[in-house]
Design a protein around this motif. Sequence first.
Motif, PDB file in Angstrom:
ATOM      1  N   ASP B 240      60.728 112.058  17.252  1.00 40.64           N
ATOM      2  CA  ASP B 240      61.662 112.134  16.123  1.00 40.64           C
ATOM      3  C   ASP B 240      63.098 112.400  16.597  1.00 40.64           C
ATOM      4  N   ASN B 241      63.217 113.245  17.629  1.00 43.26           N
ATOM      5  CA  ASN B 241      64.553 113.460  18.197  1.00 43.26           C
ATOM      6  C   ASN B 241      65.103 112.167  18.799  1.00 43.26           C
ATOM      7  N   GLY B 242      64.212 111.419  19.420  1.00 53.80           N
ATOM      8  CA  GLY B 242      64.639 110.152  20.020  1.00 53.80           C
ATOM      9  C   GLY B 242      65.159 109.185  18.973  1.00 53.80           C
ATOM     10  N   ILE B 243      64.448 109.106  17.860  1.00 53.12           N
ATOM     11  CA  ILE B 243      64.899 108.220  16.771  1.00 53.12           C
ATOM     12  C   ILE B 243      66.228 108.717  16.206  1.00 53.12           C
ATOM     13  N   ALA B 244      66.316 110.036  16.030  1.00 53.70           N
ATOM     14  CA  ALA B 244      67.592 110.601  15.531  1.00 53.70           C
ATOM     15  C   ALA B 244      68.731 110.263  16.493  1.00 53.70           C
ATOM     16  N   ASP B 245      68.435 110.319  17.786  1.00 51.09           N
ATOM     17  CA  ASP B 245      69.481 110.012  18.777  1.00 51.09           C
ATOM     18  C   ASP B 245      69.847 108.525  18.773  1.00 51.09           C
ATOM     19  N   LEU B 246      68.868 107.655  18.464  1.00 52.89           N
ATOM     20  CA  LEU B 246      69.203 106.235  18.329  1.00 52.89           C
ATOM     21  C   LEU B 246      70.126 106.025  17.125  1.00 52.89           C
ATOM     22  N   TYR B 247      69.828 106.697  16.024  1.00 49.18           N
ATOM     23  CA  TYR B 247      70.738 106.613  14.865  1.00 49.18           C
ATOM     24  C   TYR B 247      72.102 107.218  15.200  1.00 49.18           C
ATOM     25  N   ARG B 248      72.094 108.238  16.038  1.00 47.29           N
ATOM     26  CA  ARG B 248      73.358 108.870  16.447  1.00 47.29           C
ATOM     27  C   ARG B 248      74.306 107.849  17.099  1.00 47.29           C
ATOM     28  N   THR B 249      73.710 106.845  17.784  1.00 51.02           N
ATOM     29  CA  THR B 249      74.559 105.841  18.440  1.00 51.02           C
ATOM     30  C   THR B 249      75.250 104.918  17.431  1.00 51.02           C
ATOM     31  N   THR B 250      74.866 105.039  16.146  1.00 50.12           N
ATOM     32  CA  THR B 250      75.502 104.184  15.127  1.00 50.12           C
ATOM     33  C   THR B 250      76.663 104.898  14.444  1.00 50.12           C
ATOM     34  N   GLU B 251      76.956 106.107  14.894  1.00 49.75           N
ATOM     35  CA  GLU B 251      78.136 106.792  14.357  1.00 49.75           C
ATOM     36  C   GLU B 251      79.409 106.187  14.964  1.00 49.75           C
ATOM     37  N   PRO B 252      80.578 106.546  14.404  1.00 48.47           N
ATOM     38  CA  PRO B 252      81.808 105.839  14.814  1.00 48.47           C
ATOM     39  C   PRO B 252      82.098 105.839  16.319  1.00 48.47           C
ATOM     40  N   ASP B 253      81.664 106.881  17.051  1.00 48.92           N
ATOM     41  CA  ASP B 253      81.963 106.903  18.485  1.00 48.92           C
ATOM     42  C   ASP B 253      80.793 106.396  19.338  1.00 48.92           C
ATOM     43  N   GLY B 254      79.753 105.878  18.696  1.00 44.32           N
ATOM     44  CA  GLY B 254      78.584 105.444  19.452  1.00 44.32           C
ATOM     45  C   GLY B 254      78.664 103.987  19.876  1.00 44.32           C
ATOM     46  N   THR B 255      77.885 103.638  20.887  1.00 48.88           N
ATOM     47  CA  THR B 255      77.753 102.233  21.292  1.00 48.88           C
ATOM     48  C   THR B 255      76.288 101.955  21.614  1.00 48.88           C
ATOM     49  N   PHE B 256      75.921 100.683  21.536  1.00 50.99           N
ATOM     50  CA  PHE B 256      74.531 100.299  21.793  1.00 50.99           C
ATOM     51  C   PHE B 256      74.511  98.927  22.485  1.00 50.99           C
ATOM     52  N   CYS B 257      73.685  98.826  23.517  1.00 47.96           N
ATOM     53  CA  CYS B 257      73.598  97.584  24.288  1.00 47.96           C
ATOM     54  C   CYS B 257      72.145  97.131  24.407  1.00 47.96           C
ATOM     55  N   TYR B 258      71.950  95.834  24.278  1.00 47.55           N
ATOM     56  CA  TYR B 258      70.613  95.248  24.441  1.00 47.55           C
ATOM     57  C   TYR B 258      70.810  93.799  24.887  1.00 47.55           C
ATOM     58  N   THR B 259      69.917  93.318  25.731  1.00 46.47           N
ATOM     59  CA  THR B 259      70.079  91.950  26.214  1.00 46.47           C
ATOM     60  C   THR B 259      68.825  91.110  25.983  1.00 46.47           C
ATOM     61  N   PHE B 260      69.042  89.949  25.412  1.00 46.62           N
ATOM     62  CA  PHE B 260      68.014  88.918  25.290  1.00 46.62           C
ATOM     63  C   PHE B 260      68.211  87.910  26.418  1.00 46.62           C
ATOM     64  N   PHE B 261      67.133  87.258  26.778  1.00 50.81           N
ATOM     65  CA  PHE B 261      67.213  86.247  27.838  1.00 50.81           C
ATOM     66  C   PHE B 261      66.758  84.898  27.284  1.00 50.81           C
ATOM     67  N   LYS B 262      67.592  83.905  27.495  1.00 48.10           N
ATOM     68  CA  LYS B 262      67.268  82.551  27.066  1.00 48.10           C
ATOM     69  C   LYS B 262      67.131  81.689  28.317  1.00 48.10           C
ATOM     70  N   ALA B 263      65.970  81.094  28.466  1.00 53.43           N
ATOM     71  CA  ALA B 263      65.702  80.292  29.666  1.00 53.43           C
ATOM     72  C   ALA B 263      65.434  78.851  29.272  1.00 53.43           C
ATOM     73  N   MET B 264      65.871  77.927  30.133  1.00 57.79           N
ATOM     74  CA  MET B 264      65.533  76.528  29.939  1.00 57.79           C
ATOM     75  C   MET B 264      64.936  75.968  31.222  1.00 57.79           C
ATOM     76  N   GLY B 265      63.967  75.087  31.061  1.00 60.65           N
ATOM     77  CA  GLY B 265      63.379  74.409  32.217  1.00 60.65           C
ATOM     78  C   GLY B 265      62.996  73.000  31.823  1.00 60.65           C
ATOM     79  N   LYS B 266      62.788  72.180  32.822  1.00 57.26           N
ATOM     80  CA  LYS B 266      62.396  70.797  32.571  1.00 57.26           C
ATOM     81  C   LYS B 266      60.985  70.551  33.069  1.00 57.26           C
ATOM     82  N   ALA B 267      60.244  69.742  32.322  1.00 52.46           N
ATOM     83  CA  ALA B 267      58.951  69.287  32.827  1.00 52.46           C
ATOM     84  C   ALA B 267      59.215  68.266  33.932  1.00 52.46           C
ATOM     85  N   CYS B 268      58.474  68.396  35.003  1.00 48.65           N
ATOM     86  CA  CYS B 268      58.714  67.543  36.168  1.00 48.65           C
ATOM     87  C   CYS B 268      58.586  66.070  35.784  1.00 48.65           C
TER      88      CYS B 268
END
Lengths: 279, 279
Positions: B240-268
């Motif tokens: 519960d503290n962890g969730i509260a701390d995640l919400y804490r990052t949404t306050e005016p001085d907070g920041t949050f980073c997450y990365t998605f990966f998009k991959a492309m390949g070709k069939a031989c």
Amino acid sequence: MAKAYVHGYDLRENARLQDQATTLADLLHSDTAYPDGSRVLEAGCGVGAQTVTLAAHSPGASIVSVDISPKSVAQAEQAVRAAGLTNVSFQQADIFHLPFAPQSFDHVFVCFVLEHLKEPRAALQRLKTYLRPGGTITVIEGDHGSAYFYPDSDAARDAIRCQVELQSRAGGNALIGRSLYPLLVTAGYDEVRVSPRMMYVDSSKPALVEGFTKKTFTAMIEGVRQAAIAEGLIAPVTFDNGIADLYRTTEPDGTFCYTFFKAMGKACMSDKRDAGAGL
Amino acid sequence: MAKAYVHGYDLRENARLQDQATTLADLLHSDTAYPDGSRVLEAGCGVGAQTVTLAAHSPGASIVSVDISPKSVAQAEQAVRAAGLTNVSFQQADIFHLPFAPQSFDHVFVCFVLEHLKEPRAALQRLKTYLRPGGTITVIEGDHGSAYFYPDSDAARDAIRCQVELQSRAGGNALIGRSLYPLLVTAGYDEVRVSPRMMYVDSSKPALVEGFTKKTFTAMIEGVRQAAIAEGLIAPVTFDNGIADLYRTTEPDGTFCYTFFKAMGKACMSDKRDAGAGL
């Protein structure tokens, strides 16, 4: 002296910083170009690793680069002269006591400096006094908590944490990248915008495998081995396994991720926010 | 059945997946547009959260979307019809036993699916058999190890680790994003390129604070509370503290980073690499 360095001043470190600048130049600096005739302060130029790129991208700007270390200033000057650039003047000075008139610069540029400072917000506030109203600051910092990789490794993460802890004990902050937004806003800058610059490396990019994963990031972590062990932060075998695991990510199936943060802010047009700036 | 889901099928989860797609659509999908007349297989469409964007960006392509869950397929079809799109047909099917002829598609699209599979490489190999020679695969996945934030919080990181551990116990991999490159290469695809898509959130972007940090990421972590506690992964107060701390990052001085990966390949273009593909 507000600076406390974890990075050393030895030759190998200089080579690493130059390698780093070459590899990262496009990612970090390609969108920074100051207009002809503008007056730019580079605060904390170090050995000039970024200065050469900065000056080359803004050939018509007049750049003043300062660093607290006279030796670094001399090396930076040499690097800039060797590159044939003539639009930079150098001066030894402490960011907190700069020998310039208030509002005497159009732009301030600060790269890989705040991470070393005990009081980064105070430095930003001080730098703001040298900006003309409407002038801009550009800040670039890394964030070692942004490093992750494949294969994952607890030992590698432990080794990285040693660097973070040592930098923290020296008064710095190796995780500062993620906090540039609140730092600039609470220092009183307007229109703050942060642009993350992610370095993603896999074996389809051999120059980055060598230039970034090996010679920049892993070399930097390797550099704290002695200090980390001396301070009792980690067992030597764990540290060495961690370094081996970081090199493991440079094999053909490995990947490595790291993110730099580039922030821009404007000096207020009036003094209205100077007293009570904040979020 | 090779799929084992951590994400649920309840209404709240669906709402979250739709929110997620709306917020992330540009970041993930803006550069995916298939030519008119091309035949596209969406493998694992779920409730259609990505299908609507996919179909809208490629109005002249003929898309076949499949999912192992009949209920999800029905919801996806409803979402696509509600959006007024007519270029998608739906079918309930298992990725490992698809009712299609070999080499019958020009492109395959796989989004937020591999993270749930026990054998993602085998799935990629299987999907390759449905691609014509020279056809492409596009794979998009997240990586929960890419999440970091300000203020930092041990409890928040512990709560995130619960989700990663639960997904791992269910046979999936919440850290799969960073390994897309070796996965596609060892599955036999050519010209594999990975493009990370970083979501950086601070209070200058209120729509992302709401749509991503709160309603997508934190909501997803919150969703595993019961399972994490039942499996003894974490103390309720820590979670519960962890969730509260995640919400804490949404306050005016907070920041949050997450990365998605998009991959492309070709069939031989030939079968030369099918037997012994690898790095």
